[in-house]
Design a protein around this motif. Structure first.
Motif, mmCIF file in Angstrom:
data_model
loop_
_atom_site.group_PDB
_atom_site.id
_atom_site.type_symbol
_atom_site.label_atom_id
_atom_site.label_comp_id
_atom_site.label_asym_id
_atom_site.label_seq_id
_atom_site.Cartn_x
_atom_site.Cartn_y
_atom_site.Cartn_z
ATOM 1 N N LEU A 300 0.821 -1.206 0.000
ATOM 2 C CA LEU A 300 0.000 0.000 0.000
ATOM 3 C C LEU A 300 0.857 1.259 0.000
ATOM 4 O O LEU A 300 0.542 2.245 -0.673
ATOM 5 C CB LEU A 300 -0.927 -0.006 1.218
ATOM 6 N N VAL A 301 1.959 1.244 0.748
ATOM 7 C CA VAL A 301 2.854 2.400 0.777
ATOM 8 C C VAL A 301 3.496 2.608 -0.589
ATOM 9 O O VAL A 301 3.600 3.739 -1.089
ATOM 10 C CB VAL A 301 3.926 2.212 1.872
ATOM 11 N N SER A 302 3.937 1.530 -1.223
ATOM 12 C CA SER A 302 4.539 1.640 -2.551
ATOM 13 C C SER A 302 3.533 2.158 -3.570
ATOM 14 O O SER A 302 3.848 3.003 -4.411
ATOM 15 C CB SER A 302 5.070 0.269 -2.990
ATOM 16 N N ARG A 303 2.306 1.677 -3.488
ATOM 17 C CA ARG A 303 1.255 2.135 -4.394
ATOM 18 C C ARG A 303 0.946 3.614 -4.184
ATOM 19 O O ARG A 303 0.713 4.357 -5.154
ATOM 20 C CB ARG A 303 -0.005 1.292 -4.179
ATOM 21 N N ALA A 304 0.976 4.056 -2.936
ATOM 22 C CA ALA A 304 0.737 5.472 -2.653
ATOM 23 C C ALA A 304 1.805 6.339 -3.307
ATOM 24 O O ALA A 304 1.501 7.406 -3.861
ATOM 25 C CB ALA A 304 0.707 5.704 -1.146
ATOM 26 N N SER A 305 3.056 5.903 -3.274
ATOM 27 C CA SER A 305 4.135 6.662 -3.921
ATOM 28 C C SER A 305 3.933 6.708 -5.432
ATOM 29 O O SER A 305 4.178 7.737 -6.073
ATOM 30 C CB SER A 305 5.490 6.032 -3.586
ATOM 31 N N GLU A 306 3.490 5.604 -6.020
ATOM 32 C CA GLU A 306 3.227 5.583 -7.465
ATOM 33 C C GLU A 306 2.131 6.576 -7.830
ATOM 34 O O GLU A 306 2.258 7.330 -8.803
ATOM 35 C CB GLU A 306 2.827 4.171 -7.893
ATOM 36 N N HIS A 347 -8.587 8.324 -2.831
ATOM 37 C CA HIS A 347 -9.268 7.105 -2.400
ATOM 38 C C HIS A 347 -8.281 6.087 -1.827
ATOM 39 O O HIS A 347 -8.605 5.369 -0.871
ATOM 40 C CB HIS A 347 -10.048 6.498 -3.557
ATOM 41 N N HIS A 348 -7.085 6.030 -2.420
ATOM 42 C CA HIS A 348 -6.081 5.114 -1.873
ATOM 43 C C HIS A 348 -5.665 5.562 -0.472
ATOM 44 O O HIS A 348 -5.517 4.726 0.432
ATOM 45 C CB HIS A 348 -4.862 5.074 -2.785
ATOM 46 N N ALA A 349 -5.485 6.871 -0.285
ATOM 47 C CA ALA A 349 -5.117 7.378 1.034
ATOM 48 C C ALA A 349 -6.231 7.114 2.049
ATOM 49 O O ALA A 349 -5.966 6.774 3.211
ATOM 50 C CB ALA A 349 -4.802 8.870 0.956
ATOM 51 N N ARG A 350 -7.500 7.281 1.613
ATOM 52 C CA ARG A 350 -8.624 6.996 2.503
ATOM 53 C C ARG A 350 -8.634 5.516 2.899
ATOM 54 O O ARG A 350 -8.855 5.176 4.064
ATOM 55 C CB ARG A 350 -9.942 7.359 1.807
ATOM 56 N N HIS A 351 -8.421 4.664 1.915
ATOM 57 C CA HIS A 351 -8.404 3.221 2.190
ATOM 58 C C HIS A 351 -7.248 2.867 3.126
ATOM 59 O O HIS A 351 -7.412 2.064 4.062
ATOM 60 C CB HIS A 351 -8.266 2.467 0.873
ATOM 61 N N PHE A 352 -6.105 3.483 2.897
ATOM 62 C CA PHE A 352 -4.937 3.238 3.741
ATOM 63 C C PHE A 352 -5.213 3.701 5.178
ATOM 64 O O PHE A 352 -4.886 3.008 6.145
ATOM 65 C CB PHE A 352 -3.727 3.969 3.164
ATOM 66 N N ALA A 353 -5.836 4.883 5.307
ATOM 67 C CA ALA A 353 -6.169 5.392 6.634
ATOM 68 C C ALA A 353 -7.195 4.488 7.330
ATOM 69 O O ALA A 353 -7.137 4.282 8.547
ATOM 70 C CB ALA A 353 -6.704 6.820 6.531
ATOM 71 N N TYR A 354 -8.137 3.934 6.542
ATOM 72 C CA TYR A 354 -9.143 3.053 7.120
ATOM 73 C C TYR A 354 -8.506 1.771 7.659
ATOM 74 O O TYR A 354 -8.851 1.297 8.752
ATOM 75 C CB TYR A 354 -10.204 2.721 6.075
ATOM 76 N N LEU A 355 -7.549 1.233 6.910
ATOM 77 C CA LEU A 355 -6.854 0.040 7.388
ATOM 78 C C LEU A 355 -6.033 0.347 8.635
ATOM 79 O O LEU A 355 -5.956 -0.474 9.561
ATOM 80 C CB LEU A 355 -5.951 -0.518 6.288
#
Length: 739
Positions: A300-306, A347-355
């Motif tokens: 998830l962190v790698s995807r956020a950077s992408e 949306h990715h950041a929201r999903h990451f925060a939710y996890l």
């Protein structure tokens, strides 16, 4: 004055000490110094009757517990049943190969390799800062142990009401506070400095490879599979985030480990080995349970950077191609692209925060509250076992407060080691990004050295004259399509004209003496062109261009040729005079270096339209294929890629293919006027002639900036700028036919 939390803590400490004294007293009273049995102790303080009375007096607390538990169960259910992450791969960026980013052997090998770069030797200043940080961490732990002793002694003196010793204890606490404040501040400084040292060493290593010779060019244009995507993001932000995470990881690992080691030794000497052992067993079960529910934070962190890199790249493309986009009137399309990229990032950041929220539920309960319950049970061991019967209230208070402080320090250390997996998995994501960068820069020296492999002898790289177009213009199918395409677009032209009239009524007046007005032709009347630096390029320009009257614009560099079209496209304000022109939708600019949008092959043709706009206009992919065949008779483009393929088209297309796609875009939009700025220089003479004759058949009037004499025969007039403000308008006489 003490805070409410401190007052509550003091009351709890006094009550606990009193309870311990009571239990100890009852133990000594029964059996002459014996201890209360374990069963009697549990039944007395934790029996059903006590639990029932607690619930009766704390109904609100019980309700909150049930509510939070229910919401936690619901969150878990949602976590494992909802597979939609909200960060799907966008259709406007190329699909990347997914990799399994987790804490495994590959991660350790990558981290070890990067470690040799950020820590080159034990003689480096980076290692000196690491040693200084280690010494500070050791000092902080020693000070924590001393604080526990002083806190316990002070509590004892307060209970015993020994004022002199209380004052001495306060002075001791103050004396400990001075070095503690220094150590804590120095820890933050050394951690930041170590992170900067890591970043400096890593960045210098990358710069040495990436900026060597022409490697930076190869990385973007000749890399192939080794091409560095979002190089700016990887070289700057990814390295910075990795360096911060690595420095914080050292602090996060070393200090808790030291706390656990020293506090375990102290507690074992006071409570025996069973006390720390019970705490370790509890945290062992907690860690095992957390491992089951832990999501793949590294990926998830790698995807956020992408996603952040894609979002930044879109803005960079917007700035670099601002003029071309403005000529295409592509603001709305670019807004849609950038918004889509931002939405994916959001949306990715929201999903990451939710996890993180879900994991935080377990961290808070297991590490904090569950550990507190276990800790208080451990503190009661001396009472249960009858080892404190000879102590008075003051000694019991000292024992309790000191052990409590040691246990808190031990619990914090073990808890930080348990939740360490969060930071390690995040570091795995940054490590993967940085390691991929290092792996790609290492091979740049070998990229582009050997001759390129020829894929097909007929591919359009040099636009060879072998592309024989003889007889193609007379093809009945092509003629029928062009006539049909022109008739279909007449309706769209009529709609654009109606919209242009409405816009004309709401047009804001030009703040200067110049004036724009709507018309079905182009006319300049006493127009003076001045660039943003205040230099006059052309003075008192007068000419008129009617439909089907092509004009070639010539002159030296800097004479105002492109500036003429900036004024025509209303990118520059009108200094003076009157310009009559159709709406911007009926004028399409085709630059020498065509702008290629983020997206599919189809998007390159229909830009700035979206796929929905294309369908609304009744256009199909078959129509696009026929339009592309007009400029690419050999069908090299459509045979190599599909309409839904997503590529970095700036590097995927050859120079000739870029210009062919740009001319196909002109045929798709079918404007009244086309502005061609040296946009056929990379195609063959035969294809160039085909493009101009097709424009004539489709009713597109052309303005061409060109120095090629072969294009004069396709134009009716020449507008020449001499570079000193003067201009000349002349008719082009047809060349005599050769028998």
């Amino acid at each position: 004055p003490p805070s409410s939390a401190e007052r509550v803590s003091t009351r709890m400490t006094s009550k606990a000490a009193a309870a311990m004294a009571t239990v100890a007293g009852s133990g000594s009273g029964s059996g002459g110094g014996g201890s209360m049995g374990f069963r009697q102790f549990v039944w007395r303080y934790f029996g059903p009757k006590v639990v029932q009375e607690s619930i009766q007096h704390n109904k609100t607390v019980a309700f909150c517990v049930l509510l939070v538990s229910g919401s936690g169960v619901y969150s878990l259910y949602k976590r494992f049943t909802n597979q939609k992450t909200g960060s799907e791969v966008s259709t406007i960026t190329r699909v990347r190969k997914k990799s399994n980013i987790t804490v495994n052997r590959i991660f350790l090998e990558r981290l070890l390799r990067i470690g040799r770069i950020v820590m080159p030797s034990v003689r480096s200043t980076t290692f000196a800062h690491l040693v200084a940080l280690t010494v500070l961490l050791w000092a902080r732990t020693i000070l924590s142990l001393k604080v526990a002793d002083v806190t316990g002694s002070n509590a004892q003196y307060i209970v015993q009401q020994k004022l002199r010793y209380i004052l001495v204890g306060v002075i001791q606490f103050a004396l400990i506070g001075l070095p503690a404040a220094l150590v804590n501040s120095a820890l933050k400084y050394e951690t930041t400095t170590l992170s900067l040292k890591f970043r400096k060493n890593l960045a210098e290593h990358v710069h040495e490879k990436y900026l060597d010779g022409t490697n930076f060019y190869k990385a973007s244009n000749l890399g192939g599979q080794a091409r560095i995507d979002n190089a700016d993001q990887r070289v700057t932000q990814d390295i910075m985030l990795f360096s911060d995470a690595l420095a914080q990881l050292y602090v996060t690992v070393f200090k808790p480990f030291l706390d656990v080691l020293l506090n375990t030794y102290r507690l074992s000497s006071v409570l025996g080995p069973r006390g720390p052992l019970l705490l370790f067993v509890y945290y062992g079960f907690s860690a095992a349970f957390k491992r089951v529910v832990m999501p793949a934070f590294g990926r998830l962190v790698s995807r956020a950077s992408e996603l952040e890199g894609d979002y930044r790249t879109a803005h960079q493309r917007l700035i670099a191609n601002a003029e071309e986009i403005a000529f295409y009137d592509g603001g709305l399309r670019e807004k849609s692209i950038i918004t889509q990229l931002f939405d994916a990032t959001y949306h990715h950041a929201r999903h990451f925060a939710y996890l993180q929220y879900l994991v935080g539920i377990f961290d808070e309960f297991l590490v904090k509250y569950g550990a507190s319950i276990t800790g208080y049970a451990i503190l009661a061991l001396p009472v249960i076992e009858g080892r404190v019967t000879h102590m008075d209230a003051g000694d019991l208070t000292n024992e309790y407060v000191r052990n409590r402080q040691l246990l808190i320090n031990l619990a914090k250390g073990v808890a930080q080691l348990v939740v360490l997996s969060n930071k390690v998995t995040s570091l795995a994501g940054y490590t993967a990004r940085v390691s991929e960068l290092l792996e790609m820069v290492e091979v740049l020296d070998t990229v582009g050295v050997h001759p390129f492999k020829v894929r097909d002898t007929w591919t359009e790289v040099s636009d060879s004259s072998s592309e024989s177009l003889e007889g193609v213009a007379k093809n009945q199918e092509e003629e029928t399509f062009l006539e049909s395409w022109r008739r279909r677009n007449e309706v769209l032209r009529a709609k654009r004209a109606q919209v242009a009239k409405i816009r004309e009524q709401t047009r804001k007046p030009n703040p200067g003496p110049g004036k724009f007005q709507h018309g079905d032709h182009i006319q300049f009347e006493d127009v003076t062109i001045v660039n943003p630096d205040g230099r006059m390029l052309v003075e008192n320009l007068n000419f008129q261009v009617l439909a089907s009257t092509n004009v070639v614009v010539t002159g030296p560099n800097g004479s105002g040729k492109s500036s003429l079209f900036r004024v025509l496209g209303e990118l520059w304000p009108l200094d003076s005079g009157v310009v009559t022109k159709p709406s911007n939708e009926d004028i399409l600019f085709v630059p020498q270096k065509p702008y290629l949008v983020l997206g599919t092959l189809r998007d390159q043709i229909i830009y700035p339209h979206s796929l929905q706009d294309m369908h609304d206009n009744g256009v199909s992919d078959h129509d696009l294929e026929q339009l592309l065949a007009l400029v690419d008779p050999a069908r090299t483009i459509i045979s190599q890629w599909g309409w839904d393929d997503v590529r970095d088209w700036f590097t995927a297309f050859s120079g000739g293919q870029k210009q062919r796609v740009a001319m196909c875009r002109l045929f798709y939009h079918l404007p009244l006027y086309g502005i061609l700025d040296e946009c056929t220089s990379a195609v063959s003479v035969e294809v160039e002639g085909k493009i101009y004759t097709t424009c004539a058949r489709l009713g597109i009037t052309l303005f061409t900036i060109s120095h090629r004499s072969t294009l004069r025969k396709y134009h009716d007039y020449e507008l020449h700028f001499n570079g000193t403000g003067d201009w000349a308008w002349s008719k082009i006489e047809p060349e005599p036919s050769r028998d």
